[in-house]
Write a protein that holds these residues in place. Sequence first.
Motif, short mmCIF file in Angstrom:
data_model
loop_
_atom_site.label_atom_id
_atom_site.label_comp_id
_atom_site.label_asym_id
_atom_site.label_seq_id
_atom_site.Cartn_x
_atom_site.Cartn_y
_atom_site.Cartn_z
N ALA A 112 0.81 -1.23 0.00
CA ALA A 112 0.00 0.00 0.00
C ALA A 112 0.84 1.27 0.00
N GLN A 113 1.90 1.31 0.83
CA GLN A 113 2.68 2.56 0.85
C GLN A 113 3.68 2.66 -0.29
N THR A 114 3.90 1.56 -1.00
CA THR A 114 4.70 1.67 -2.22
C THR A 114 3.93 2.58 -3.16
N LEU A 115 2.66 2.27 -3.29
CA LEU A 115 1.80 3.03 -4.18
C LEU A 115 1.66 4.48 -3.70
N ALA A 116 1.40 4.65 -2.39
CA ALA A 116 1.20 5.99 -1.85
C ALA A 116 2.44 6.85 -2.08
N ASN A 117 3.63 6.25 -1.89
CA ASN A 117 4.88 6.99 -2.09
C ASN A 117 5.11 7.35 -3.55
N VAL A 118 4.72 6.44 -4.44
CA VAL A 118 4.87 6.75 -5.86
C VAL A 118 4.00 7.96 -6.21
N TYR A 119 2.79 7.99 -5.69
CA TYR A 119 1.93 9.14 -5.98
C TYR A 119 2.54 10.43 -5.45
N LEU A 120 3.11 10.38 -4.24
CA LEU A 120 3.76 11.58 -3.69
C LEU A 120 4.91 12.02 -4.58
N ALA A 121 5.68 11.05 -5.06
CA ALA A 121 6.83 11.37 -5.91
C ALA A 121 6.35 11.98 -7.23
N LEU A 122 5.29 11.41 -7.78
CA LEU A 122 4.76 11.94 -9.04
C LEU A 122 4.20 13.35 -8.85
N ASP A 123 3.56 13.59 -7.70
CA ASP A 123 3.04 14.93 -7.39
C ASP A 123 4.16 15.96 -7.39
N ASN A 124 5.34 15.53 -7.00
CA ASN A 124 6.48 16.45 -6.94
C ASN A 124 7.32 16.42 -8.22
N ASP A 125 6.78 15.79 -9.28
CA ASP A 125 7.48 15.71 -10.58
C ASP A 125 8.85 15.08 -10.49
N LEU A 126 9.01 14.06 -9.68
CA LEU A 126 10.32 13.45 -9.52
C LEU A 126 10.54 12.34 -10.53
N GLU A 127 11.80 12.16 -10.90
CA GLU A 127 12.22 11.01 -11.69
C GLU A 127 12.27 9.81 -10.73
N ILE A 128 11.58 8.73 -11.07
CA ILE A 128 11.54 7.58 -10.15
C ILE A 128 12.40 6.44 -10.69
N LEU A 129 13.34 5.98 -9.88
CA LEU A 129 14.18 4.84 -10.26
C LEU A 129 13.75 3.62 -9.47
N PRO A 130 13.09 2.66 -10.11
CA PRO A 130 12.70 1.46 -9.35
C PRO A 130 13.90 0.55 -9.08
N VAL A 131 13.96 0.03 -7.88
CA VAL A 131 15.04 -0.86 -7.48
C VAL A 131 14.39 -2.07 -6.80
N ILE A 132 14.81 -3.28 -7.22
CA ILE A 132 14.22 -4.50 -6.66
C ILE A 132 15.18 -5.05 -5.62
N ASN A 133 14.73 -5.09 -4.37
CA ASN A 133 15.65 -5.41 -3.26
C ASN A 133 15.45 -6.84 -2.73
N LYS A 134 16.42 -7.25 -1.95
CA LYS A 134 16.43 -8.54 -1.23
C LYS A 134 16.49 -9.73 -2.16
N ILE A 135 17.18 -9.57 -3.30
CA ILE A 135 17.25 -10.68 -4.24
C ILE A 135 18.14 -11.81 -3.74
N ASP A 136 18.83 -11.56 -2.60
CA ASP A 136 19.61 -12.64 -2.00
C ASP A 136 18.72 -13.69 -1.34
N LEU A 137 17.48 -13.33 -1.06
CA LEU A 137 16.61 -14.28 -0.35
C LEU A 137 16.03 -15.32 -1.32
N PRO A 138 15.93 -16.57 -0.86
CA PRO A 138 15.44 -17.64 -1.73
C PRO A 138 14.02 -17.38 -2.23
N SER A 139 13.21 -16.69 -1.42
CA SER A 139 11.82 -16.47 -1.84
C SER A 139 11.66 -15.23 -2.73
N ALA A 140 12.78 -14.58 -3.09
CA ALA A 140 12.70 -13.37 -3.92
C ALA A 140 12.18 -13.71 -5.31
N ASP A 141 11.29 -12.87 -5.82
CA ASP A 141 10.79 -13.04 -7.18
C ASP A 141 10.94 -11.70 -7.89
#
Length: 598
Positions: A112-141
């Motif tokens: 939910a707050q991933t989405l909320a934060n994206v909206y805040l960033a878009l409201d401020n006209d920011l360039e958004i760089l997505p980063v996928i974290n915790k790929i060391d974990l076996p359950s990472a997808d």
Amino acid sequence: ERQQRIRNFSIVAHIDHGKSTLADRILEMTDSISKREMKNQILDDMELERERGITIKLNAVALTYHAQDGEDYIFHLIDTPGHVDFSYEVSRSLAACEGAILVVDATQGVEAQTLANVYLALDNDLEILPVINKIDLPSADAEGTKAQIEEEIGLDTSEAVDISAKSGLGVDQVLEKIVQDIPAPTGDLEAPLKALIFDSKYDDYRGVVLSVRVFEGTVKKGDQIKFVNSGAEYEVAEVGINSPKPLARDLLMAGDVGYITASIKDIKDARVGDTITAANNPAPEALHGYRQMQPMVYAGLYPTDNAKFNDLREALEKLQLNDASLTFEPESSQALGFGFRCGFLGMLHMDVIQERLEREFNLDLITTAPSVTYHVYQHDGEMLEVENPAEMPDVTLIKSIEEPFVKASIMVPNDYVGAVMELCQRKRGQFDTMEYLSDTRVNVIYHIPLAEIIYDFFDRLKSSTRGYASLDYEIDDYRPSDLVKIDILLNGDRVDALSFISHRSFAEERGREIASKLKKIIPRQNFEIPIQAAIGSKIIARTNIKAYRKDVTARIHTGDPDRRAKLLDKQKRGKKRMKAVGRVEVPQAAFMAVLQTD
Ligand code: GDP
Ligand code: MG
């Protein structure tokens, strides 16, 4: 030109997705602090933040990055909190940036707050760089998470970087992306000064320390500055950057993020959100500033020692400077004496403020159960805003009551939609819509009374969805409800600080629950204590606390005076957070009993 080599960015994420850990890696991989000073989550410099492992205050830090193109870049990294109570802090930090790194945990996906934060960033006209974290974990997808980001948020993830913030894997690529994709700040160095205050704190030696983003012009020691909204003028004592320790600089210029001190003693002169300009050459207009946050939850804060009332006031004034979303005004209670009615953004915020007051200012406090603001319409046509249940007018005067509702977005896998709707219904929620985010996930939107949200909604939501649901909410509107005030009487006396408001249909049940909880919490004393719950003069529940038989210490043999002294000492310490209400010693926990559920 130097401006071309500045990058101002924030890291945003749902809580626990790894913002602070990524910030640590970025700090390690750039020149900011020596490894010797490195400790985990260095940006979370409040003791409380480290203990809880969450970020409460935003923190800005300047770093030097030696990029692959051979140039040195200056990064201003602003860490932000992810909890819903602190989205105010997030939007303030974003206003100082050109870009945001969006961290998404590959084992959890979009929340939910991933989405909320994206909206805040878009409201401020920011360039958004997505980063996928915790790929060391076996359950990472990682691939599934990217597909979800594309589908649910609509962001291009073809260039998203897969990382492990924990091990540092992939973080070097993030640093290069910051240089390549986040725009350098613009802003005329020759124009009159325009700087936004996005944070401030009080320092006993330097006075108010302002965290600023300079948008136009320059500022240096000796300059005469003016605060556009407050009108106050000061001479700059020092400008600098946090690295993360404060480091004085000759000058801050358009594009820079740093601090300004000016021996400011009156905190009201320099509010967060105000614009700083040059006194002799003021900018024609203020920067847009910030949305003033409305507190959502109110509670009474009282010193256990009444003589500490002024200390508490001073502490609140200092905290408010650091946290503009905190509000307070003096109030008094028959039971608790003199204290303050304080407004908070939510329960976590309230918890944090209470703990900071106790630790940083050495105060012992009693907090009353939190309440929302009710709109009470009287027969005489007047509307009262009631923040304190004890101040609810007599039932005979009341025509109707309205309470605040939030618009809650609950993101959940399909399988749990039934459980979520059942919970929302039980919490007096009104259904709005349901959006399918994908084949397997839904965003369920309900209008729910804020009072139910602060009561136990989040815990219930987590347990009924096995932790899979995430919640985000915003205050919505006031709606009429059938509410009543319930009073608690101890030993026959009404205790104003224990009064609370409840929906009529829950009133008897809640009254009984609380009476039996108080029975467990309040220690036995040498006389019997009746506990009653009442609506007006009607008693809806009663129980009593039996008297003690003997003084406990009497049983300890006088042959061991040491042990007796220790026991008495222990009892005394236990009493620190107790308050004598009439003849009854009431512990802090009793004042919060209204909130606990089992
Ligand atoms: P924040 O709430 O977004 O600031 O999250 P934190 O940085 O505090 O991280 C939350 C938890 O996830 C901590 O226990 C971290 O150690 C852990 N964590 C963060 N990044 C990684 C990662 O890449 N791999 C693993 N295995 N754990 C991580
Ligand atoms: Mg954090």
